[in-house]
Design a protein around this motif. Sequence first.
Motif, PDB file in Angstrom:
ATOM      1  N   ILE A  87     -13.524   6.038   8.763  1.00  0.00           N
ATOM      2  CA  ILE A  87     -13.698   6.032   7.312  1.00  0.00           C
ATOM      3  C   ILE A  87     -13.270   4.698   6.714  1.00  0.00           C
ATOM      4  CG2 ILE A  87     -12.873   7.058   5.141  1.00  0.00           C
ATOM      5  CD1 ILE A  87     -14.778   8.856   6.668  1.00  0.00           C
ATOM      6  N   GLY A  88     -12.106   4.222   7.133  1.00  0.00           N
ATOM      7  CA  GLY A  88     -11.562   2.982   6.588  1.00  0.00           C
ATOM      8  C   GLY A  88     -10.320   2.583   7.365  1.00  0.00           C
ATOM      9  N   SER A  89      -9.744   1.480   6.962  1.00  0.00           N
ATOM     10  CA  SER A  89      -8.555   0.963   7.636  1.00  0.00           C
ATOM     11  C   SER A  89      -7.360   1.896   7.386  1.00  0.00           C
ATOM     12  CB  SER A  89      -8.244  -0.438   7.120  1.00  0.00           C
ATOM     13  OG  SER A  89      -7.110  -0.959   7.776  1.00  0.00           O
ATOM     14  N   VAL A  90      -6.769   2.412   8.468  1.00  0.00           N
ATOM     15  CA  VAL A  90      -5.652   3.347   8.379  1.00  0.00           C
ATOM     16  C   VAL A  90      -4.339   2.577   8.446  1.00  0.00           C
ATOM     17  CG1 VAL A  90      -4.467   5.258   9.539  1.00  0.00           C
ATOM     18  CG2 VAL A  90      -6.966   5.253   9.368  1.00  0.00           C
ATOM     19  N   GLN A  91      -3.499   2.816   7.459  1.00  0.00           N
ATOM     20  CA  GLN A  91      -2.195   2.156   7.409  1.00  0.00           C
ATOM     21  C   GLN A  91      -1.167   2.915   8.249  1.00  0.00           C
ATOM     22  OE1 GLN A  91      -0.273   1.870   3.499  1.00  0.00           O
ATOM     23  NE2 GLN A  91       0.045  -0.291   3.959  1.00  0.00           N
ATOM     24  N   SER A  92      -1.189   4.264   8.159  1.00  0.00           N
ATOM     25  CA  SER A  92      -0.222   5.051   8.933  1.00  0.00           C
ATOM     26  C   SER A  92      -0.708   6.485   9.101  1.00  0.00           C
ATOM     27  CB  SER A  92       1.160   5.060   8.257  1.00  0.00           C
ATOM     28  OG  SER A  92       1.104   5.763   7.026  1.00  0.00           O
ATOM     29  N   VAL A  93      -0.173   7.141  10.127  1.00  0.00           N
ATOM     30  CA  VAL A  93      -0.434   8.556  10.390  1.00  0.00           C
ATOM     31  C   VAL A  93       0.912   9.212  10.605  1.00  0.00           C
ATOM     32  CG1 VAL A  93      -1.462  10.219  11.987  1.00  0.00           C
ATOM     33  CG2 VAL A  93      -2.679   8.109  11.444  1.00  0.00           C
ATOM     34  N   ARG A  94       1.099  10.368   9.998  1.00  0.00           N
ATOM     35  CA  ARG A  94       2.362  11.100  10.173  1.00  0.00           C
ATOM     36  C   ARG A  94       2.064  12.566  10.420  1.00  0.00           C
ATOM     37  NH1 ARG A  94       5.946  13.721   6.327  1.00  0.00           N
ATOM     38  NH2 ARG A  94       7.892  14.125   7.379  1.00  0.00           N
ATOM     39  N   LEU A  95       2.427  13.034  11.607  1.00  0.00           N
ATOM     40  CA  LEU A  95       2.333  14.462  11.914  1.00  0.00           C
ATOM     41  C   LEU A  95       3.674  15.093  11.576  1.00  0.00           C
ATOM     42  CD1 LEU A  95       0.509  14.308  15.363  1.00  0.00           C
ATOM     43  CD2 LEU A  95      -0.480  14.720  13.106  1.00  0.00           C
ATOM     44  N   GLY A 109       8.775   6.953  -2.163  1.00  0.00           N
ATOM     45  CA  GLY A 109       8.546   5.587  -1.755  1.00  0.00           C
ATOM     46  C   GLY A 109       7.156   5.330  -1.196  1.00  0.00           C
ATOM     47  N   ARG A 110       6.265   6.291  -1.309  1.00  0.00           N
ATOM     48  CA  ARG A 110       4.912   6.125  -0.768  1.00  0.00           C
ATOM     49  C   ARG A 110       3.895   6.250  -1.889  1.00  0.00           C
ATOM     50  NH1 ARG A 110       4.426   5.857   4.970  1.00  0.00           N
ATOM     51  NH2 ARG A 110       6.278   6.719   5.899  1.00  0.00           N
ATOM     52  N   ASP A 111       2.797   5.525  -1.704  1.00  0.00           N
ATOM     53  CA  ASP A 111       1.690   5.616  -2.642  1.00  0.00           C
ATOM     54  C   ASP A 111       0.751   6.695  -2.134  1.00  0.00           C
ATOM     55  OD1 ASP A 111      -0.414   5.337  -4.347  1.00  0.00           O
ATOM     56  OD2 ASP A 111      -0.838   3.248  -3.849  1.00  0.00           O
ATOM     57  N   THR A 112       0.899   7.912  -2.630  1.00  0.00           N
ATOM     58  CA  THR A 112       0.098   9.023  -2.128  1.00  0.00           C
ATOM     59  C   THR A 112      -1.353   8.959  -2.601  1.00  0.00           C
ATOM     60  OG1 THR A 112       0.851  10.445  -3.927  1.00  0.00           O
ATOM     61  CG2 THR A 112       2.033  10.600  -1.827  1.00  0.00           C
ATOM     62  N   SER A 113      -1.671   8.048  -3.520  1.00  0.00           N
ATOM     63  CA  SER A 113      -3.061   7.924  -3.960  1.00  0.00           C
ATOM     64  C   SER A 113      -3.952   7.398  -2.840  1.00  0.00           C
ATOM     65  CB  SER A 113      -3.166   7.019  -5.188  1.00  0.00           C
ATOM     66  OG  SER A 113      -2.855   5.683  -4.836  1.00  0.00           O
ATOM     67  N   LYS A 114      -3.356   6.829  -1.814  1.00  0.00           N
ATOM     68  CA  LYS A 114      -4.106   6.305  -0.669  1.00  0.00           C
ATOM     69  C   LYS A 114      -3.986   7.215   0.549  1.00  0.00           C
ATOM     70  CE  LYS A 114      -3.358   1.493  -2.006  1.00  0.00           C
ATOM     71  NZ  LYS A 114      -2.797   0.197  -1.562  1.00  0.00           N
ATOM     72  N   THR A 115      -3.514   8.438   0.338  1.00  0.00           N
ATOM     73  CA  THR A 115      -3.179   9.316   1.454  1.00  0.00           C
ATOM     74  C   THR A 115      -3.930  10.637   1.381  1.00  0.00           C
ATOM     75  OG1 THR A 115      -0.960   8.339   1.452  1.00  0.00           O
ATOM     76  CG2 THR A 115      -1.234  10.394   2.664  1.00  0.00           C
ATOM     77  N   GLY A 118      -0.457  17.153   8.676  1.00  0.00           N
ATOM     78  CA  GLY A 118       0.040  15.783   8.668  1.00  0.00           C
ATOM     79  C   GLY A 118      -0.599  15.000   7.540  1.00  0.00           C
ATOM     80  N   PHE A 119      -0.380  13.695   7.554  1.00  0.00           N
ATOM     81  CA  PHE A 119      -0.865  12.818   6.503  1.00  0.00           C
ATOM     82  C   PHE A 119      -1.455  11.557   7.123  1.00  0.00           C
ATOM     83  CE2 PHE A 119       2.568  15.359   4.842  1.00  0.00           C
ATOM     84  CZ  PHE A 119       2.070  15.808   3.635  1.00  0.00           C
ATOM     85  N   VAL A 120      -2.540  11.089   6.534  1.00  0.00           N
ATOM     86  CA  VAL A 120      -3.148   9.827   6.947  1.00  0.00           C
ATOM     87  C   VAL A 120      -3.190   8.939   5.711  1.00  0.00           C
ATOM     88  CG1 VAL A 120      -5.206   8.681   7.850  1.00  0.00           C
ATOM     89  CG2 VAL A 120      -4.556  10.935   8.728  1.00  0.00           C
ATOM     90  N   GLU A 121      -2.586   7.765   5.826  1.00  0.00           N
ATOM     91  CA  GLU A 121      -2.544   6.822   4.714  1.00  0.00           C
ATOM     92  C   GLU A 121      -3.506   5.676   4.999  1.00  0.00           C
ATOM     93  OE1 GLU A 121       0.773   4.324   2.130  1.00  0.00           O
ATOM     94  OE2 GLU A 121       1.345   5.223   4.035  1.00  0.00           O
TER      95      GLU A 121
END
Length: 139
Positions: free
Chosen positions: A70-78, A42-48, A91-94
């Motif tokens: 760098i740019g506008s961050v939509q979400s962070v997940r550790l 359910g996530r667009d990993t091309s932006k992550t 983790g992941f930064v979207e």
Amino acid sequence: RAYAQLSDDKQASRVVEALSGPGARFKIELFKVPERKRYRQGRDTSKTVFVGNLPFDITEQELHDAFSKIGSVQSVRLVYDKERKELKGFGFVEFDEVESVQQAIAEFKDLELHGKRLRVSAAEYALGEDRSAKGGDGD
């Protein structure tokens, strides 16, 4: 005990038939492993971006603040160990924009937080979705 993971139900049935029967020395039981929920569902990993080698005391807010340069961050997940409730070290930064991914990989290849040099790569690559993507580890 031994376990085998087979690609589908038909293959599993054929294996059971082949190994069962008169004189069989095996007890074979079939069971289905529940599918694990993956980050990419359910996530667009091309932006992550995948961020590895994270210090264990970092917070999502600190990571958000660093990558917002760098740019506008939509979400962070550790990612945490479920049993020990400790950070696993990645983790992941979207981002809102796809372009921010390559910029983060290029600009943060030597980023240090809390004394640890982070590893930054495209989430698609880190998750095994696209082996042609290039990461921040000199790939």
